[in-house]
Design a protein around this motif. Sequence first.
Motif, PDB file in Angstrom:
ATOM      1  N   SER A  44      28.024  38.164 -28.418  1.00 10.73           N
ATOM      2  CA  SER A  44      28.726  39.183 -29.067  1.00 10.73           C
ATOM      3  C   SER A  44      27.866  40.187 -29.169  1.00 10.73           C
ATOM      4  N   ARG A  45      26.617  39.948 -29.622  1.00  8.52           N
ATOM      5  CA  ARG A  45      25.589  40.922 -30.011  1.00  8.52           C
ATOM      6  C   ARG A  45      25.379  41.875 -28.609  1.00  8.52           C
ATOM      7  N   ASN A  46      25.172  41.121 -27.453  1.00  8.25           N
ATOM      8  CA  ASN A  46      24.671  41.844 -26.535  1.00  8.25           C
ATOM      9  C   ASN A  46      25.901  42.850 -26.132  1.00  8.25           C
ATOM     10  N   ALA A  47      27.161  42.407 -26.422  1.00  4.35           N
ATOM     11  CA  ALA A  47      28.191  43.175 -26.001  1.00  4.35           C
ATOM     12  C   ALA A  47      28.451  44.500 -26.843  1.00  4.35           C
ATOM     13  N   TYR A  48      28.056  44.229 -28.186  1.00  4.35           N
ATOM     14  CA  TYR A  48      27.970  45.344 -29.331  1.00  4.35           C
ATOM     15  C   TYR A  48      26.880  46.332 -28.776  1.00  4.35           C
ATOM     16  N   LEU A  49      25.822  45.843 -28.415  1.00  5.34           N
ATOM     17  CA  LEU A  49      24.489  46.704 -27.917  1.00  5.34           C
ATOM     18  C   LEU A  49      24.898  47.428 -26.703  1.00  5.34           C
TER      19      LEU A  49
ATOM     20  N   LEU B 220      21.855  -0.821 -31.463  1.00  2.00           N
ATOM     21  CA  LEU B 220      21.665  -0.051 -30.257  1.00  2.00           C
ATOM     22  C   LEU B 220      23.104   0.831 -29.979  1.00  2.00           C
ATOM     23  N   VAL B 221      24.146   0.321 -30.304  1.00  2.00           N
ATOM     24  CA  VAL B 221      25.437   0.859 -30.248  1.00  2.00           C
ATOM     25  C   VAL B 221      25.384   1.908 -31.466  1.00  2.00           C
ATOM     26  N   GLY B 222      25.074   1.637 -32.637  1.00  2.00           N
ATOM     27  CA  GLY B 222      24.910   2.680 -33.659  1.00  2.00           C
ATOM     28  C   GLY B 222      24.016   3.873 -33.303  1.00  2.00           C
ATOM     29  N   VAL B 223      22.720   3.460 -32.572  1.00  2.00           N
ATOM     30  CA  VAL B 223      21.773   4.431 -32.101  1.00  2.00           C
ATOM     31  C   VAL B 223      22.497   5.369 -31.249  1.00  2.00           C
ATOM     32  N   ALA B 224      23.128   4.889 -30.312  1.00  2.00           N
ATOM     33  CA  ALA B 224      23.606   5.410 -29.043  1.00  2.00           C
ATOM     34  C   ALA B 224      24.844   6.403 -29.726  1.00  2.00           C
ATOM     35  N   VAL B 225      25.826   5.820 -30.455  1.00  2.37           N
ATOM     36  CA  VAL B 225      26.800   6.821 -31.101  1.00  2.37           C
ATOM     37  C   VAL B 225      26.053   7.893 -32.030  1.00  2.37           C
ATOM     38  N   THR B 226      25.025   7.797 -32.560  1.00  2.00           N
ATOM     39  CA  THR B 226      24.508   8.512 -33.298  1.00  2.00           C
ATOM     40  C   THR B 226      23.754   9.914 -32.534  1.00  2.00           C
ATOM     41  N   ALA B 227      23.260   9.202 -31.425  1.00  2.00           N
ATOM     42  CA  ALA B 227      22.513  10.181 -30.430  1.00  2.00           C
ATOM     43  C   ALA B 227      23.530  11.065 -29.605  1.00  2.00           C
ATOM     44  N   ILE B 228      24.687  10.315 -29.366  1.00  2.00           N
ATOM     45  CA  ILE B 228      25.693  11.229 -28.902  1.00  2.00           C
ATOM     46  C   ILE B 228      26.418  12.154 -29.765  1.00  2.00           C
ATOM     47  N   GLY B 229      26.313  11.723 -31.041  1.00  2.00           N
ATOM     48  CA  GLY B 229      26.752  12.868 -32.000  1.00  2.00           C
ATOM     49  C   GLY B 229      25.889  13.889 -32.272  1.00  2.00           C
ATOM     50  N   PHE B 230      24.647  13.562 -32.410  1.00  2.00           N
ATOM     51  CA  PHE B 230      23.561  14.666 -32.335  1.00  2.00           C
ATOM     52  C   PHE B 230      23.570  15.574 -31.028  1.00  2.00           C
ATOM     53  N   ILE B 231      23.782  14.850 -29.842  1.00  2.00           N
ATOM     54  CA  ILE B 231      23.999  15.736 -28.636  1.00  2.00           C
ATOM     55  C   ILE B 231      25.147  16.537 -28.651  1.00  2.00           C
ATOM     56  N   LEU B 232      26.216  16.089 -29.030  1.00  2.00           N
ATOM     57  CA  LEU B 232      27.374  16.910 -29.163  1.00  2.00           C
ATOM     58  C   LEU B 232      27.187  18.076 -30.353  1.00  2.00           C
ATOM     59  N   LEU B 233      26.693  17.585 -31.239  1.00  2.00           N
ATOM     60  CA  LEU B 233      26.427  18.699 -32.515  1.00  2.00           C
ATOM     61  C   LEU B 233      25.478  19.781 -31.944  1.00  2.00           C
ATOM     62  N   GLY B 234      24.363  19.347 -31.301  1.00  2.00           N
ATOM     63  CA  GLY B 234      23.603  20.196 -30.750  1.00  2.00           C
ATOM     64  C   GLY B 234      24.222  21.032 -29.756  1.00  2.00           C
ATOM     65  N   GLU B 235      24.830  20.621 -28.802  1.00  2.00           N
ATOM     66  CA  GLU B 235      25.695  21.233 -27.896  1.00  2.00           C
ATOM     67  C   GLU B 235      26.507  22.392 -28.538  1.00  2.00           C
ATOM     68  N   ARG B 236      27.203  21.808 -29.645  1.00  2.00           N
ATOM     69  CA  ARG B 236      28.277  22.744 -30.406  1.00  2.00           C
ATOM     70  C   ARG B 236      27.449  24.023 -30.992  1.00  2.00           C
ATOM     71  N   PHE B 237      26.165  23.577 -31.687  1.00  2.00           N
ATOM     72  CA  PHE B 237      25.244  24.566 -32.206  1.00  2.00           C
ATOM     73  C   PHE B 237      24.741  25.643 -31.139  1.00  2.00           C
ATOM     74  N   LEU B 238      24.566  25.282 -29.953  1.00  2.00           N
ATOM     75  CA  LEU B 238      23.990  25.919 -29.163  1.00  2.00           C
ATOM     76  C   LEU B 238      25.225  26.970 -28.371  1.00  2.00           C
ATOM     77  N   ASP B 239      26.092  26.344 -28.210  1.00  2.00           N
ATOM     78  CA  ASP B 239      27.450  27.065 -27.705  1.00  2.00           C
ATOM     79  C   ASP B 239      27.926  28.303 -28.682  1.00  2.00           C
ATOM     80  N   HIS B 240      27.877  28.082 -29.982  1.00  2.00           N
ATOM     81  CA  HIS B 240      27.796  28.996 -31.180  1.00  2.00           C
ATOM     82  C   HIS B 240      26.686  30.111 -30.923  1.00  2.00           C
ATOM     83  N   ALA B 241      25.704  29.536 -31.004  1.00  2.00           N
ATOM     84  CA  ALA B 241      24.524  30.719 -30.916  1.00  2.00           C
ATOM     85  C   ALA B 241      24.569  31.557 -29.628  1.00  2.00           C
ATOM     86  N   ILE B 242      25.066  30.939 -28.435  1.00  2.00           N
ATOM     87  CA  ILE B 242      25.292  31.833 -27.389  1.00  2.00           C
ATOM     88  C   ILE B 242      26.292  32.615 -27.326  1.00  2.00           C
TER      89      ILE B 242
END
Length: 185
Positions: A52-57, A25-47
């Motif tokens: 920057s694309r919008n500013a260029y346009l 359960l702790v492993g799944v929770a840590v893995t889930a939190i890791g995936f959530i943080l990774l997804g959040e980081r990916f989305l922040d980078h995409a945003i």
Amino acid sequence: MARINLLPWRDLQREAQRQHFLRVLVGVAVTAIGFILLGERFLDHAIERQASRNAYLGTRIASLDERIRQISDLQARREQLLARLQIIQGLQGNRPASVRLFDQLARALPDGVYFTELQRVGKTLSISGVAESKVQVSELLRSLAVAGDLAVPVLEEVKVASAGAEDPASVFRLTVGQAQAGVEA
């Protein structure tokens, strides 16, 4: 039969299963939190990348809007210049018409007749003058009638200027229209 008490062993096995469950359960929770943080980081980078694309346009659109405004200004200026050019060409084309009109008036003028006033309103010429006799006024009317750029003249008035003199002069006033539509004096 011998009595074997399996209760402590089952308790130990349950405790081990519970411990294993908690670790998973702790492993799944840590893995889930890791995936959530990774997804959040990916989305922040995409945003950020999209921002920057919008500013260029936005900067490109602003520069293109400026160029469009400049093109519109140039087109308006071009239209003004074309209008001026057309006016100048019209004046250039009509310059000989004024000379031709005065030449025809001079050629139609018989001896003993002179003009005192020449006025133009629209396409109508109003001519006042003095002639030695009424016959010369008639000759002037005939000459103007056969002139190429003039319509048939209309005699408005003929008066004798000096009633008691030996050679009385005739003061006349007539109107004549310009036949050509493009004549501007």
